[in-house]
Design a protein around this motif. Structure first.
Motif, PDB file in Angstrom:
ATOM      1  N   GLY A 233       0.596  -1.211  -0.310  1.00  0.00           N
ATOM      2  CA  GLY A 233       0.366   0.429  -0.041  1.00  0.00           C
ATOM      3  C   GLY A 233       1.531   1.102  -0.071  1.00  0.00           C
ATOM      4  N   LEU A 234       0.555   2.391  -0.605  1.00  0.00           N
ATOM      5  CA  LEU A 234       1.078   3.417  -0.944  1.00  0.00           C
ATOM      6  C   LEU A 234       0.346   4.208   0.427  1.00  0.00           C
ATOM      7  N   ARG A 235      -0.272   3.926   1.082  1.00  0.00           N
ATOM      8  CA  ARG A 235      -0.825   4.959   2.452  1.00  0.00           C
ATOM      9  C   ARG A 235      -0.245   4.701   4.212  1.00  0.00           C
ATOM     10  N   PRO A 236       0.818   5.446   4.417  1.00  0.00           N
ATOM     11  CA  PRO A 236       1.189   5.375   5.420  1.00  0.00           C
ATOM     12  C   PRO A 236      -0.192   4.107   6.410  1.00  0.00           C
ATOM     13  N   HIS A 237       0.395   3.260   7.216  1.00  0.00           N
ATOM     14  CA  HIS A 237      -1.420   3.655   8.630  1.00  0.00           C
ATOM     15  C   HIS A 237      -2.705   3.253   7.290  1.00  0.00           C
ATOM     16  N   GLY A 238      -2.888   3.047   6.297  1.00  0.00           N
ATOM     17  CA  GLY A 238      -3.938   3.019   5.624  1.00  0.00           C
ATOM     18  C   GLY A 238      -3.733   1.303   5.335  1.00  0.00           C
ATOM     19  N   ALA A 239      -3.643   0.746   4.949  1.00  0.00           N
ATOM     20  CA  ALA A 239      -3.333  -0.234   4.347  1.00  0.00           C
ATOM     21  C   ALA A 239      -4.150  -1.701   5.333  1.00  0.00           C
ATOM     22  N   PRO A 240      -4.682  -2.834   4.317  1.00  0.00           N
ATOM     23  CA  PRO A 240      -5.685  -3.536   5.241  1.00  0.00           C
ATOM     24  C   PRO A 240      -5.075  -4.726   6.111  1.00  0.00           C
ATOM     25  N   THR A 241      -6.099  -4.745   6.989  1.00  0.00           N
ATOM     26  CA  THR A 241      -5.557  -6.461   7.643  1.00  0.00           C
ATOM     27  C   THR A 241      -5.347  -7.648   6.328  1.00  0.00           C
ATOM     28  N   ALA A 242      -3.628  -7.972   7.194  1.00  0.00           N
ATOM     29  CA  ALA A 242      -3.270  -9.196   6.507  1.00  0.00           C
ATOM     30  C   ALA A 242      -4.263  -9.772   6.515  1.00  0.00           C
ATOM     31  N   GLU A 243      -4.676 -10.952   5.676  1.00  0.00           N
ATOM     32  CA  GLU A 243      -5.445 -12.665   5.720  1.00  0.00           C
ATOM     33  C   GLU A 243      -4.666 -13.304   5.190  1.00  0.00           C
ATOM     34  N   ARG A 244      -4.991 -14.827   5.012  1.00  0.00           N
ATOM     35  CA  ARG A 244      -4.886 -15.812   4.379  1.00  0.00           C
ATOM     36  C   ARG A 244      -3.313 -16.024   4.084  1.00  0.00           C
ATOM     37  N   GLY A 245      -2.111 -15.371   4.793  1.00  0.00           N
ATOM     38  CA  GLY A 245      -1.725 -15.485   4.457  1.00  0.00           C
ATOM     39  C   GLY A 245      -0.522 -14.536   3.626  1.00  0.00           C
ATOM     40  N   ILE A 246      -1.376 -13.314   3.294  1.00  0.00           N
ATOM     41  CA  ILE A 246      -0.449 -12.145   2.317  1.00  0.00           C
ATOM     42  C   ILE A 246      -0.127 -11.421   3.062  1.00  0.00           C
ATOM     43  N   ARG A 247       1.522 -11.266   3.158  1.00  0.00           N
ATOM     44  CA  ARG A 247       2.291 -10.459   3.256  1.00  0.00           C
ATOM     45  C   ARG A 247       1.840  -9.028   2.959  1.00  0.00           C
ATOM     46  N   VAL A 248       1.404  -8.138   3.662  1.00  0.00           N
ATOM     47  CA  VAL A 248       0.675  -6.556   3.300  1.00  0.00           C
ATOM     48  C   VAL A 248       2.123  -5.368   4.230  1.00  0.00           C
ATOM     49  N   GLU A 249       2.778  -4.594   3.461  1.00  0.00           N
ATOM     50  CA  GLU A 249       4.020  -3.849   3.376  1.00  0.00           C
ATOM     51  C   GLU A 249       3.275  -2.500   3.505  1.00  0.00           C
ATOM     52  N   GLU A 250       3.154  -1.093   3.487  1.00  0.00           N
ATOM     53  CA  GLU A 250       3.558  -0.305   3.612  1.00  0.00           C
ATOM     54  C   GLU A 250       4.405   1.058   3.358  1.00  0.00           C
ATOM     55  N   GLN A 251       4.521   1.534   2.460  1.00  0.00           N
ATOM     56  CA  GLN A 251       5.028   2.200   1.987  1.00  0.00           C
ATOM     57  C   GLN A 251       5.876   3.347   2.050  1.00  0.00           C
ATOM     58  N   GLU A 252       6.966   4.035   2.005  1.00  0.00           N
ATOM     59  CA  GLU A 252       6.939   5.410   3.273  1.00  0.00           C
ATOM     60  C   GLU A 252       7.844   6.227   2.280  1.00  0.00           C
ATOM     61  N   VAL A 253       7.380   6.874   1.676  1.00  0.00           N
ATOM     62  CA  VAL A 253       9.048   7.375   0.517  1.00  0.00           C
ATOM     63  C   VAL A 253       9.747   8.144   1.696  1.00  0.00           C
ATOM     64  N   ALA A 254      11.527   8.385   0.918  1.00  0.00           N
ATOM     65  CA  ALA A 254      11.950   9.053   1.347  1.00  0.00           C
ATOM     66  C   ALA A 254      13.382   9.309   1.505  1.00  0.00           C
ATOM     67  N   ALA A 255      13.625  10.532   1.974  1.00  0.00           N
ATOM     68  CA  ALA A 255      14.265  11.674   0.651  1.00  0.00           C
ATOM     69  C   ALA A 255      16.044  10.572   0.315  1.00  0.00           C
ATOM     70  N   ASP A 256      16.359  10.038  -1.173  1.00  0.00           N
ATOM     71  CA  ASP A 256      17.263   9.066  -0.954  1.00  0.00           C
ATOM     72  C   ASP A 256      17.471   9.972  -2.031  1.00  0.00           C
ATOM     73  N   GLY A 257      18.730  10.765  -2.260  1.00  0.00           N
ATOM     74  CA  GLY A 257      18.937  11.297  -3.406  1.00  0.00           C
ATOM     75  C   GLY A 257      19.668   9.980  -4.555  1.00  0.00           C
ATOM     76  N   ALA A 258      20.815   9.504  -3.391  1.00  0.00           N
ATOM     77  CA  ALA A 258      21.392   7.930  -4.798  1.00  0.00           C
ATOM     78  C   ALA A 258      20.246   7.546  -5.377  1.00  0.00           C
ATOM     79  N   HIS A 259      19.457   6.821  -4.829  1.00  0.00           N
ATOM     80  CA  HIS A 259      18.194   5.985  -5.302  1.00  0.00           C
ATOM     81  C   HIS A 259      17.702   7.483  -6.537  1.00  0.00           C
ATOM     82  N   LEU A 260      17.498   7.892  -6.011  1.00  0.00           N
ATOM     83  CA  LEU A 260      16.544   9.265  -7.293  1.00  0.00           C
ATOM     84  C   LEU A 260      17.856   9.452  -7.758  1.00  0.00           C
TER      85      LEU A 260
END
Length: 306
Positions: A233-260
């Motif tokens: 998910g792309l909204r921090p603290h907005g992902a659905p509850t995990a179920e059926r063994g699904i791994r649920v991740e929440e992306q939060e952007v960070a300033a990263d010049g090297a990655h950019l």
């Protein structure tokens, strides 16, 4: 006039509300501290998060809050203890943080040197200004999927700015992409490399190994994932509850010049397409906020600053 008393124009909000709350204020030109650079802003992206800041989603009542996260321009001054950067270099960067006194919607902005990357040579400042926030968000989300080449992934909101970049990056990672978007966008998302298409409101023909939920569909998107798959998910603290063994991740952007910088290399190689929906001048920042909610916008809104 001393450095400390020079002023500039900046888009700010002093009270939460609609686009009319966006003001162009005269504020002091910021001075770079140790480890920082000052950028003369030439263009700056207007993102949905700016609208969220404006209405008070992140708090900060009673403060002057500067708007803007993306920037493209040239370094104007280098602070102490900065190596590798000199005045005059074209750069792009991410000014992370929802509640800050000044953002990138200004004539000058100060960033940590680690947050900037050399600007792409293949595109101008207007196009480049739409890369930092959306590109880093999409790239981090694809990384969080953690799927092996050949795995299937569904990208919701695939015709949007972040979704479109995610489709391209997922294809480069060897994933088989199904794009979920409006019916009118099928040709476009297939041009980005999507192998399959699902019109908004539909469901994929079979469960997928992972979902990158750029449209923030939540539980509906989770239902498309196979047992034991992954949801990002792309909204921090907005992902659905995990179920059926699904791994649920929440992306939060960070300033990263090297990655950019790695994303810039893809732009220069012609492997990453950037889209600009419209350009407006800094004085029209309130109008840009009104356009944020306009249906059918394809590409990033950009403020240009002479």
């Amino acid at each position: 006039m001393s450095e400390q008393t020079k002023t500039m124009r900046a888009a700010v909000v002093n009270a939460f509300g609609g686009p009319e709350r966006v003001e162009i204020a005269e504020v002091a030109v910021p001075v770079p501290a140790a480890g920082q650079v000052r950028v003369r802003v030439r263009a700056a992206g207007v993102n949905p998060v700016d609208g969220a800041v404006r209405v008070g989603v992140f708090g900060g009542a009673g403060q002057r809050i500067g708007l803007g996260w993306d920037v493209a321009g040239e370094i104007d001054e280098v602070g102490p203890e900065v190596e590798g950067w000199t005045a005059g270099r074209r750069v792009i960067g991410l000014h992370y943080g929802p509640v800050k006194p000044l953002g990138t919607h200004a004539e000058y902005v100060v960033l940590d040197a680690s947050a900037v990357a050399a600007a792409p040579e293949a595109v101008d400042d207007t196009a480049a200004a739409g890369l930092p926030l959306s590109g880093l968000t999409a790239a981090r989300a694809v990384d969080l999927l953690g799927l092996a080449p050949g795995s299937s992934v569904l990208v919701t909101g695939a015709a949007g700015v972040v979704g479109g970049l995610a489709v391209q990056l997922a294809v480069r990672a060897g994933l088989v992409v199904t794009a979920l978007a409006g019916a009118q966008d099928e040709e476009f998302v297939r041009s980005l490399g999507a192998a399959e298409f699902v019109a908004r409101g539909g469901v994929p023909a079979a469960p997928v190994d992972g979902v990158l939920d750029a449209a923030v569909l939540g539980e509906a998107a989770l239902s498309f994932v196979r047992d034991g798959g992954v949801y990002v998910g792309l909204r921090p603290h907005g992902a659905p509850t995990a179920e059926r063994g699904i791994r649920v991740e929440e992306q939060e952007v960070a300033a990263d010049g090297a990655h950019l910088g790695r994303l810039v290399a893809l732009v220069d190689a012609g492997a990453l397409t950037l889209r600009v929906a419209d350009t407006l001048e800094l004085a029209d920042a309130a109008k840009a906020h009104a356009l944020l909610a306009a249906p059918g916008t394809r590409g990033r809104l950009i403020l240009t600053i002479a």
